[in-house]
Write an enzyme that holds these catalytic residues in place. Structure first.
Site, mmCIF file in Angstrom:
data_model
loop_
_atom_site.group_PDB
_atom_site.id
_atom_site.type_symbol
_atom_site.label_atom_id
_atom_site.label_comp_id
_atom_site.label_asym_id
_atom_site.label_seq_id
_atom_site.Cartn_x
_atom_site.Cartn_y
_atom_site.Cartn_z
ATOM 1 N N GLY A 10 0.645 -1.280 0.230
ATOM 2 C CA GLY A 10 -0.146 -0.017 0.441
ATOM 3 C C GLY A 10 0.757 1.426 -0.182
ATOM 4 O O GLY A 10 1.906 1.089 -0.264
ATOM 5 N N VAL A 12 2.211 3.001 2.758
ATOM 6 C CA VAL A 12 3.163 3.510 3.471
ATOM 7 C C VAL A 12 4.397 2.524 3.004
ATOM 8 O O VAL A 12 5.212 2.700 3.199
ATOM 9 C CB VAL A 12 2.823 3.728 4.616
ATOM 10 C CG1 VAL A 12 4.064 3.768 5.903
ATOM 11 C CG2 VAL A 12 1.883 4.662 5.195
ATOM 12 N N TYR A 134 -13.045 3.310 13.851
ATOM 13 C CA TYR A 134 -11.535 2.876 13.590
ATOM 14 C C TYR A 134 -11.147 3.494 14.324
ATOM 15 O O TYR A 134 -10.358 2.376 15.145
ATOM 16 C CB TYR A 134 -11.215 3.410 12.221
ATOM 17 C CG TYR A 134 -10.152 3.650 11.796
ATOM 18 C CD1 TYR A 134 -9.037 4.646 11.368
ATOM 19 C CD2 TYR A 134 -9.454 2.899 10.740
ATOM 20 C CE1 TYR A 134 -7.626 4.807 11.590
ATOM 21 C CE2 TYR A 134 -8.156 2.724 10.305
ATOM 22 C CZ TYR A 134 -7.398 4.244 10.856
ATOM 23 O OH TYR A 134 -6.213 3.596 10.436
ATOM 24 N N PRO A 163 0.667 8.321 13.112
ATOM 25 C CA PRO A 163 0.922 9.247 11.663
ATOM 26 C C PRO A 163 -0.572 10.610 11.982
ATOM 27 O O PRO A 163 -1.355 10.063 11.912
ATOM 28 C CB PRO A 163 1.371 8.328 10.961
ATOM 29 C CG PRO A 163 1.389 7.243 10.986
ATOM 30 C CD PRO A 163 0.181 7.074 11.773
ATOM 31 N N ARG A 208 -5.605 20.320 8.276
ATOM 32 C CA ARG A 208 -5.064 19.197 8.200
ATOM 33 C C ARG A 208 -3.536 18.754 7.984
ATOM 34 O O ARG A 208 -3.235 20.118 7.724
ATOM 35 C CB ARG A 208 -5.606 17.832 7.148
ATOM 36 C CG ARG A 208 -7.004 17.450 6.879
ATOM 37 C CD ARG A 208 -7.104 16.323 8.384
ATOM 38 N NE ARG A 208 -9.006 15.908 8.460
ATOM 39 C CZ ARG A 208 -9.315 16.875 9.007
ATOM 40 N NH1 ARG A 208 -9.558 18.064 9.317
ATOM 41 N NH2 ARG A 208 -10.557 16.383 8.944
HETATM 42 O O1 GFB Z 1 -8.399 12.205 4.119
HETATM 43 P P1 GFB Z 1 -9.996 13.142 4.460
HETATM 44 O O2 GFB Z 1 -11.372 11.856 4.015
HETATM 45 O O3 GFB Z 1 -10.227 11.942 5.935
HETATM 46 O O4 GFB Z 1 -10.855 14.334 4.586
HETATM 47 P P2 GFB Z 1 -10.373 12.888 7.720
HETATM 48 C C1 GFB Z 1 -10.518 14.984 4.818
HETATM 49 C C2 GFB Z 1 -11.288 17.026 4.467
HETATM 50 O O5 GFB Z 1 -11.033 16.770 3.005
HETATM 51 C C3 GFB Z 1 -13.379 16.633 5.316
HETATM 52 C C4 GFB Z 1 -12.957 17.143 2.587
HETATM 53 O O6 GFB Z 1 -13.050 17.741 5.458
HETATM 54 C C5 GFB Z 1 -13.609 16.487 3.757
HETATM 55 O O7 GFB Z 1 -14.559 17.241 4.186
HETATM 56 N N1 GFB Z 1 -12.755 16.743 1.872
HETATM 57 C C6 GFB Z 1 -13.263 17.206 0.356
HETATM 58 C C7 GFB Z 1 -12.989 15.140 0.856
HETATM 59 N N2 GFB Z 1 -13.188 16.444 -0.599
HETATM 60 C C8 GFB Z 1 -12.912 15.252 -0.555
HETATM 61 C C9 GFB Z 1 -13.139 14.435 -1.003
HETATM 62 O O8 GFB Z 1 -13.753 14.451 -2.813
HETATM 63 N N3 GFB Z 1 -12.830 13.021 -0.566
HETATM 64 C C10 GFB Z 1 -12.909 13.385 1.015
HETATM 65 N N4 GFB Z 1 -12.290 12.034 1.331
HETATM 66 N N5 GFB Z 1 -12.182 14.107 1.662
HETATM 67 C C11 GFB Z 1 -9.798 10.165 8.034
HETATM 68 C C12 GFB Z 1 -10.086 9.152 9.363
HETATM 69 O O9 GFB Z 1 -10.511 11.180 8.447
HETATM 70 O O10 GFB Z 1 -8.071 10.314 8.634
HETATM 71 C C13 GFB Z 1 -8.512 8.267 8.562
HETATM 72 O O11 GFB Z 1 -11.671 9.244 8.651
HETATM 73 C C14 GFB Z 1 -8.275 7.866 9.158
HETATM 74 O O12 GFB Z 1 -10.116 6.946 10.148
HETATM 75 C C15 GFB Z 1 -7.221 9.275 8.197
HETATM 76 O O13 GFB Z 1 -7.652 8.552 10.479
HETATM 77 C C16 GFB Z 1 -5.690 9.466 8.152
HETATM 78 O O14 GFB Z 1 -9.227 14.021 7.620
HETATM 79 O O15 GFB Z 1 -11.402 13.434 7.780
#
Ligand code: GFB
Length: 348
Positions: A10, A12, A134, A163, A208
């Site tokens: 994957g 990492v 999770y 991380p 983030r």
């Molecule tokens: O990376 P992400 O899915 O995870 O989303 P989290 C971060 C932010 O990006 C959220 C915005 O605020 C989403 O609303 N976003 C905007 C999007 N457009 C998109 C898109 O097209 N796809 C996605 N996915 N997000 C995860 C945890 O949280 O972080 C996991 O749920 C894990 O378990 C991971 O820990 C590292 O940072 O919000």
């Protein structure tokens, strides 16, 4: 020495493969994917460990995904990760592995807390509602590591690295299930091809801290080789909190790579998830100030878009390979690592 990397095909796992720093090591690295061993099955896990006889283990295998997968697959996030983690710890103990580094994520920390978050604050409160299954499965992994370390002090040494959000080549670019950076790289690519708007989910306000996969690979190898256990075997892996960036700014950096900034817009019907999870990397910098993540977000996004464009017609997860419910650190099975590992990925 045999170093077994579980979930090694994957994001990492490939970050470790691509790291130059440790490439000189005489150790033999075995990168296992779920097609090599079903870690949700205890017997399979034992048989695989019996075959490989690892001296050290890097445990990256997990059922993961971005915010929207966490919201839609709560039960799998809890059950599959709990099964994997239980079997891996049992196997490391049973087959006398001497050190195992397990990978968690900063989403495990309390949502309502002081910032920045540090390793002592893990159990100060519940994680965010968007990913608690999770997060608790990963918290239980750290509990398991502590329990084995305390009950079997001469046994396998378990260490947990935590991380912040990771991104880079070999990620899962699935439009629904991926994390934000790979999802937006794929979306912007399709939007430009179709001369359509580049739609970002949510308000774009959440913040983030992102770290590039190759940097995380090096940091994990450094912990495997050099970390001296202390009372709390947790260590956050992150760039400095000053690198925290909004999702809107990340999306702009991606749109810039496609020269498509003018067509970017936000879809407020999508959730924002957790507003922020600002992490403190002082424990790392105090211990290992010479090994710091070097890739800034502009450079990391440019390299990931470049890798995506170079590989979009070969096997990229979530683009032209079906994302099965595998547990290789959000990868699809097998041959994703056949993509061309080019050294130019190593230096910006
Ligand atoms: O990376 P992400 O899915 O995870 O989303 P989290 C971060 C932010 O990006 C959220 C915005 O605020 C989403 O609303 N976003 C905007 C999007 N457009 C998109 C898109 O097209 N796809 C996605 N996915 N997000 C995860 C945890 O949280 O972080 C996991 O749920 C894990 O378990 C991971 O820990 C590292 O940072 O919000």
């Amino acid at each position: 020495m045999i170093i077994l990397v579980l979930g090694g095909s994957g994001l990492v796992g490939n970050g470790i493969r691509m790291d130059c720093y440790y490439k000189t090591t005489p150790d033999e690295y075995i990168y296992a994917s779920s097609s090599d061993c079903d870690l949700t099955n205890e017997e399979n896990t034992y048989t695989y460990f019996e075959t490989v006889k690892p001296d050290k283990v890097i445990h990256l295998a997990a059922y993961v995904g971005g915010l929207y997968r966490n919201l839609n697959e709560k039960v799998q996030m809890l059950n599959v990760n709990t099964a994997i983690n239980t079997n891996v710890l049992k196997a490391c103990h049973k087959y006398k592995v001497n050190r195992c580094v397990c990978c968690l994520s900063t989403c495990i920390f309390p949502d309502k807390t002081e910032y920045p978050i540090n390793e002592e604050m893990l159990n100060d409160g519940p994680p965010h509602s968007s990913n608690y299954p999770y997060a608790y499965a990963k918290r239980m992994l750290s509990v398991g590591c502590q329990a084995y370390n305390e009950q079997y002090p001469d046994g396998c040494q378990f260490i947990c690295v935590i991380p912040t959000n990771i991104y880079g080549p070999y990620d899962n670019f699935d439009l629904e299930n991926a994390h934000v950076i790979p999802a937006l790289i794929h979306k912007c690519h399709l939007a430009k091809e179709a001369n359509k708007d580049f739609v970002v989910c949510g308000t774009g306000k959440p913040l983030r801290q992102f770290v590039f996969s190759v940097d995380i690979g090096r940091m994990i190898l450094h912990v495997l080789e050099n970390y001296i256990p202390d009372t709390n075997n947790l260590i956050i892996l992150s760039l400095d909190e000053s690198t925290e960036i909004s999702i809107a700014d990340v999306a702009r950096l991606i749109a810039k790579e496609y020269n498509w900034e003018d067509r970017m817009r936000f879809d407020l019907s999508f959730a924002d998830g957790q507003y922020k999870k600002t992490a403190d990397n002082k424990k790392w910098t105090n211990l290992f100030s010479t090994i710091n993540p070097i890739t800034n977000i502009e450079c990391g996004i440019r390299r990931t878009v470049k890798w995506f464009l170079e590989n979009k017609n070969s096997s990229i997860r979530g683009v032209n390979t079906v994302v099965e419910n595998t547990t290789d650190g959000n990868t699809t099975d097998g041959n994703t690592t056949d993509g061309n590992i080019t050294d130019d990925i190593c230096c910006c």
